[in-house]
Design a protein around this motif. Structure first.
Motif, PDB file in Angstrom:
ATOM      1  N   GLU A   1       1.246 -41.826  -0.888  1.00 38.33           N
ATOM      2  CA  GLU A   1       2.379 -40.912  -1.033  1.00 38.33           C
ATOM      3  C   GLU A   1       1.973 -39.529  -1.546  1.00 38.33           C
ATOM      4  OE1 GLU A   1       2.367 -43.599  -4.718  1.00 38.33           O
ATOM      5  OE2 GLU A   1       2.181 -43.840  -2.546  1.00 38.33           O
ATOM      6  N   LYS A   2       0.761 -39.419  -2.127  1.00 39.72           N
ATOM      7  CA  LYS A   2       0.273 -38.127  -2.594  1.00 39.72           C
ATOM      8  C   LYS A   2      -0.408 -37.332  -1.480  1.00 39.72           C
ATOM      9  CE  LYS A   2       1.763 -38.393  -6.767  1.00 39.72           C
ATOM     10  NZ  LYS A   2       2.852 -37.499  -7.224  1.00 39.72           N
ATOM     11  N   GLY A   3      -0.604 -37.946  -0.330  1.00 39.21           N
ATOM     12  CA  GLY A   3      -1.065 -37.217   0.847  1.00 39.21           C
ATOM     13  C   GLY A   3      -2.527 -36.844   0.937  1.00 39.21           C
ATOM     14  N   PRO A   4      -3.479 -37.583   0.340  1.00 42.29           N
ATOM     15  CA  PRO A   4      -4.889 -37.177   0.480  1.00 42.29           C
ATOM     16  C   PRO A   4      -5.373 -37.247   1.920  1.00 42.29           C
ATOM     17  CG  PRO A   4      -4.728 -39.351  -0.545  1.00 42.29           C
ATOM     18  CD  PRO A   4      -3.348 -38.793  -0.505  1.00 42.29           C
ATOM     19  N   GLU A   5      -4.914 -38.263   2.676  1.00 42.99           N
ATOM     20  CA  GLU A   5      -5.338 -38.372   4.068  1.00 42.99           C
ATOM     21  C   GLU A   5      -4.773 -37.229   4.905  1.00 42.99           C
ATOM     22  OE1 GLU A   5      -4.303 -42.213   5.507  1.00 42.99           O
ATOM     23  OE2 GLU A   5      -5.653 -43.291   4.145  1.00 42.99           O
ATOM     24  N   ASP A   6      -3.545 -36.828   4.623  1.00 44.06           N
ATOM     25  CA  ASP A   6      -2.955 -35.686   5.327  1.00 44.06           C
ATOM     26  C   ASP A   6      -3.754 -34.419   5.044  1.00 44.06           C
ATOM     27  OD1 ASP A   6      -0.937 -37.320   6.302  1.00 44.06           O
ATOM     28  OD2 ASP A   6       0.405 -36.888   4.626  1.00 44.06           O
TER      29      ASP A   6
ATOM     30  N   THR B   1      11.147 -32.328  -0.090  1.00 44.53           N
ATOM     31  CA  THR B   1      10.507 -32.970   1.059  1.00 44.53           C
ATOM     32  C   THR B   1      11.486 -33.932   1.710  1.00 44.53           C
ATOM     33  OG1 THR B   1       9.661 -34.847  -0.228  1.00 44.53           O
ATOM     34  CG2 THR B   1       8.259 -32.883  -0.104  1.00 44.53           C
ATOM     35  N   ARG B   2      11.149 -34.368   2.917  1.00 50.47           N
ATOM     36  CA  ARG B   2      11.983 -35.359   3.594  1.00 50.47           C
ATOM     37  C   ARG B   2      11.979 -36.687   2.845  1.00 50.47           C
ATOM     38  NH1 ARG B   2       9.846 -35.205   9.671  1.00 50.47           N
ATOM     39  NH2 ARG B   2       7.887 -34.951   8.531  1.00 50.47           N
ATOM     40  N   GLN B   3      10.840 -37.028   2.252  1.00 53.58           N
ATOM     41  CA  GLN B   3      10.771 -38.269   1.496  1.00 53.58           C
ATOM     42  C   GLN B   3      11.686 -38.219   0.276  1.00 53.58           C
ATOM     43  OE1 GLN B   3       9.431 -41.050   2.354  1.00 53.58           O
ATOM     44  NE2 GLN B   3       9.932 -42.143   0.455  1.00 53.58           N
ATOM     45  N   ALA B   4      11.719 -37.058  -0.406  1.00 57.29           N
ATOM     46  CA  ALA B   4      12.607 -36.903  -1.554  1.00 57.29           C
ATOM     47  C   ALA B   4      14.069 -37.016  -1.128  1.00 57.29           C
ATOM     48  CB  ALA B   4      12.350 -35.572  -2.243  1.00 57.29           C
ATOM     49  N   ALA B   5      14.394 -36.470   0.030  1.00 60.01           N
ATOM     50  CA  ALA B   5      15.758 -36.589   0.549  1.00 60.01           C
ATOM     51  C   ALA B   5      16.081 -38.051   0.850  1.00 60.01           C
ATOM     52  CB  ALA B   5      15.913 -35.745   1.811  1.00 60.01           C
ATOM     53  N   SER B   6      15.099 -38.784   1.400  1.00 53.59           N
ATOM     54  CA  SER B   6      15.300 -40.189   1.702  1.00 53.59           C
ATOM     55  C   SER B   6      15.548 -41.006   0.437  1.00 53.59           C
ATOM     56  CB  SER B   6      14.073 -40.738   2.449  1.00 53.59           C
ATOM     57  OG  SER B   6      14.207 -42.121   2.715  1.00 53.59           O
ATOM     58  N   VAL B   7      14.842 -40.665  -0.643  1.00 55.27           N
ATOM     59  CA  VAL B   7      15.023 -41.369  -1.913  1.00 55.27           C
ATOM     60  C   VAL B   7      16.440 -41.151  -2.443  1.00 55.27           C
ATOM     61  CG1 VAL B   7      14.327 -41.436  -4.343  1.00 55.27           C
ATOM     62  CG2 VAL B   7      12.589 -41.397  -2.544  1.00 55.27           C
TER      63      VAL B   7
ATOM     64  N   SER C   1      18.871 -30.142  -7.217  1.00 52.67           N
ATOM     65  CA  SER C   1      17.618 -30.246  -6.477  1.00 52.67           C
ATOM     66  C   SER C   1      16.918 -31.551  -6.815  1.00 52.67           C
ATOM     67  CB  SER C   1      16.699 -29.067  -6.819  1.00 52.67           C
ATOM     68  OG  SER C   1      16.236 -29.174  -8.158  1.00 52.67           O
ATOM     69  N   THR C   2      15.957 -31.920  -5.984  1.00 51.54           N
ATOM     70  CA  THR C   2      15.116 -33.072  -6.282  1.00 51.54           C
ATOM     71  C   THR C   2      13.779 -32.938  -5.567  1.00 51.54           C
ATOM     72  OG1 THR C   2      14.943 -35.485  -6.270  1.00 51.54           O
ATOM     73  CG2 THR C   2      16.002 -34.483  -4.374  1.00 51.54           C
ATOM     74  N   ALA C   3      12.738 -33.394  -6.240  1.00 52.19           N
ATOM     75  CA  ALA C   3      11.411 -33.484  -5.631  1.00 52.19           C
ATOM     76  C   ALA C   3      10.859 -34.892  -5.816  1.00 52.19           C
ATOM     77  CB  ALA C   3      10.470 -32.454  -6.255  1.00 52.19           C
ATOM     78  N   GLN C   4      11.702 -35.807  -6.276  1.00 53.65           N
ATOM     79  CA  GLN C   4      11.293 -37.179  -6.555  1.00 53.65           C
ATOM     80  C   GLN C   4      11.096 -37.930  -5.246  1.00 53.65           C
ATOM     81  OE1 GLN C   4       9.743 -39.931  -7.942  1.00 53.65           O
ATOM     82  NE2 GLN C   4      10.724 -39.076  -9.760  1.00 53.65           N
ATOM     83  N   ASN C   5       9.840 -38.207  -4.898  1.00 52.32           N
ATOM     84  CA  ASN C   5       9.560 -38.832  -3.606  1.00 52.32           C
ATOM     85  C   ASN C   5       9.278 -40.328  -3.701  1.00 52.32           C
ATOM     86  OD1 ASN C   5       7.102 -38.639  -4.867  1.00 52.32           O
ATOM     87  ND2 ASN C   5       5.981 -37.918  -3.066  1.00 52.32           N
TER      88      ASN C   5
ATOM     89  N   LEU D   1      23.063 -33.038   2.063  1.00 49.44           N
ATOM     90  CA  LEU D   1      21.657 -33.245   1.731  1.00 49.44           C
ATOM     91  C   LEU D   1      20.798 -32.500   2.735  1.00 49.44           C
ATOM     92  CD1 LEU D   1      19.713 -34.781  -0.169  1.00 49.44           C
ATOM     93  CD2 LEU D   1      19.821 -36.700   1.423  1.00 49.44           C
ATOM     94  N   THR D   2      19.940 -31.617   2.230  1.00 51.54           N
ATOM     95  CA  THR D   2      19.071 -30.848   3.118  1.00 51.54           C
ATOM     96  C   THR D   2      17.680 -30.752   2.524  1.00 51.54           C
ATOM     97  OG1 THR D   2      18.890 -28.767   4.363  1.00 51.54           O
ATOM     98  CG2 THR D   2      19.579 -28.610   2.064  1.00 51.54           C
ATOM     99  N   VAL D   3      16.701 -30.523   3.370  1.00 45.67           N
ATOM    100  CA  VAL D   3      15.317 -30.362   2.923  1.00 45.67           C
ATOM    101  C   VAL D   3      15.019 -28.876   2.808  1.00 45.67           C
ATOM    102  CG1 VAL D   3      12.891 -30.778   3.462  1.00 45.67           C
ATOM    103  CG2 VAL D   3      14.610 -32.520   3.993  1.00 45.67           C
ATOM    104  N   LEU D   4      14.597 -28.463   1.630  1.00 49.65           N
ATOM    105  CA  LEU D   4      14.284 -27.065   1.362  1.00 49.65           C
ATOM    106  C   LEU D   4      12.932 -27.007   0.659  1.00 49.65           C
ATOM    107  CD1 LEU D   4      15.363 -24.155   1.553  1.00 49.65           C
ATOM    108  CD2 LEU D   4      16.344 -24.458  -0.719  1.00 49.65           C
ATOM    109  N   PRO D   5      11.838 -26.861   1.412  1.00 48.18           N
ATOM    110  CA  PRO D   5      10.504 -26.853   0.809  1.00 48.18           C
ATOM    111  C   PRO D   5      10.328 -25.696  -0.161  1.00 48.18           C
ATOM    112  CG  PRO D   5      10.382 -27.159   3.195  1.00 48.18           C
ATOM    113  CD  PRO D   5      11.792 -26.760   2.877  1.00 48.18           C
TER     114      PRO D   5
END
Length: 225
Positions: A196-201, A146-152, A115-119, A162-166
């Motif tokens: 990247e921490k998503g405050p605006e989201d 997340t998708r960003q973690a998958a991209s990394v 697994s990975t959560a490193q974004n 490679l799959t995204v599993l929240p």
């Protein structure tokens, strides 16, 4: 299918939803956890599960990246021989010491996922950078939070499945708070004020929830060092 899940968070029964879902889907699950972990709820033992829970002592308990099981390679091999899994699931970052330890113990030919959560595409210091490269070569699949973690992971050279599993949301455990009529909605953001921490989201999501109800939104940005 028999799945051996290595997960330090699984010490806490409230963090076993994934194992329960796998068991409910018909998988034969073995959850391997630390014998102790310094987090609230992680010391509860008297919980009956529909799967096997195995506890082993750890070094650096509480350190998600640098902890490892305080057993020899031969003892890990014995665990694998006894449990005879069809797949090993190491729920930890590819650069972690526990991933390194288990990948060294799993025999060739036995499928392993991680697994990975490193974004963020960080450059890890040695020896963690080497652990990560080695893990990418051995792991057959990675599920990213997340998708960003998958991209990394992809950007760093992983070429397996490679799959995204929240992490998911359990409505039986987490309930939305009540908002009294006429009171402003308040958003608490605990973390760095970086994109990247998503405050605006989070602000946009809050506005989307409150605006249709006609409630006020409190705009008070504070930064503390």
């Amino acid at each position: 299918m028999r799945v051996l899940r290595v997960h330090h968070g699984g010490r806490d029964p409230s963090q076993r939803s994934r194992e329960r879902a796998l068991a409910a889907a018909g998988a034969d699950v073995v959850l391997l956890v630390p014998s102790s972990w310094p987090e609230p709820g992680a010391q509860i033992d008297a919980v009956v599960e529909d799967f096997t829970v195995v506890a082993l002592p750890v070094e650096r308990s509480g350190d998600a990246v640098r902890h490892r099981y305080a057993v020899t390679s031969a003892e890990l091999a014995t665990v694998l021989e006894r449990q005879r899994p069809d797949v090993v699931d190491i729920d930890a970052e590819p650069y972690s010491m526990v991933t390194r330890q288990w990948l060294a113990a799993v025999p060739d030919g036995l499928p392993v996922v991680g697994s990975t959560a490193q974004n963020l595409a960080r450059r890890h210091p040695p020896p963690l950078a080497g652990y990560e490269r080695s893990a990418y070569r051995r792991l057959g699949g990675i599920y990213a939070a997340t998708r960003q973690a998958a991209s990394v992971a992809w950007g760093k050279g992983f070429r397996g499945e490679l799959t995204v599993l929240p992490a998911g949301h359990d409505p039986a455990v987490d309930e939305p708070g009540r908002q009294f009529p006429g009171t402003p909605a308040v958003l608490l953001h605990a973390g760095r004020m970086d994109v990247e921490k998503g405050p605006e989201d989070a602000v946009r999501a809050l506005a989307a929830i409150v605006a249709p109800r006609g409630g006020p939104v409190a705009a008070d940005r504070r930064a503390r060092l």
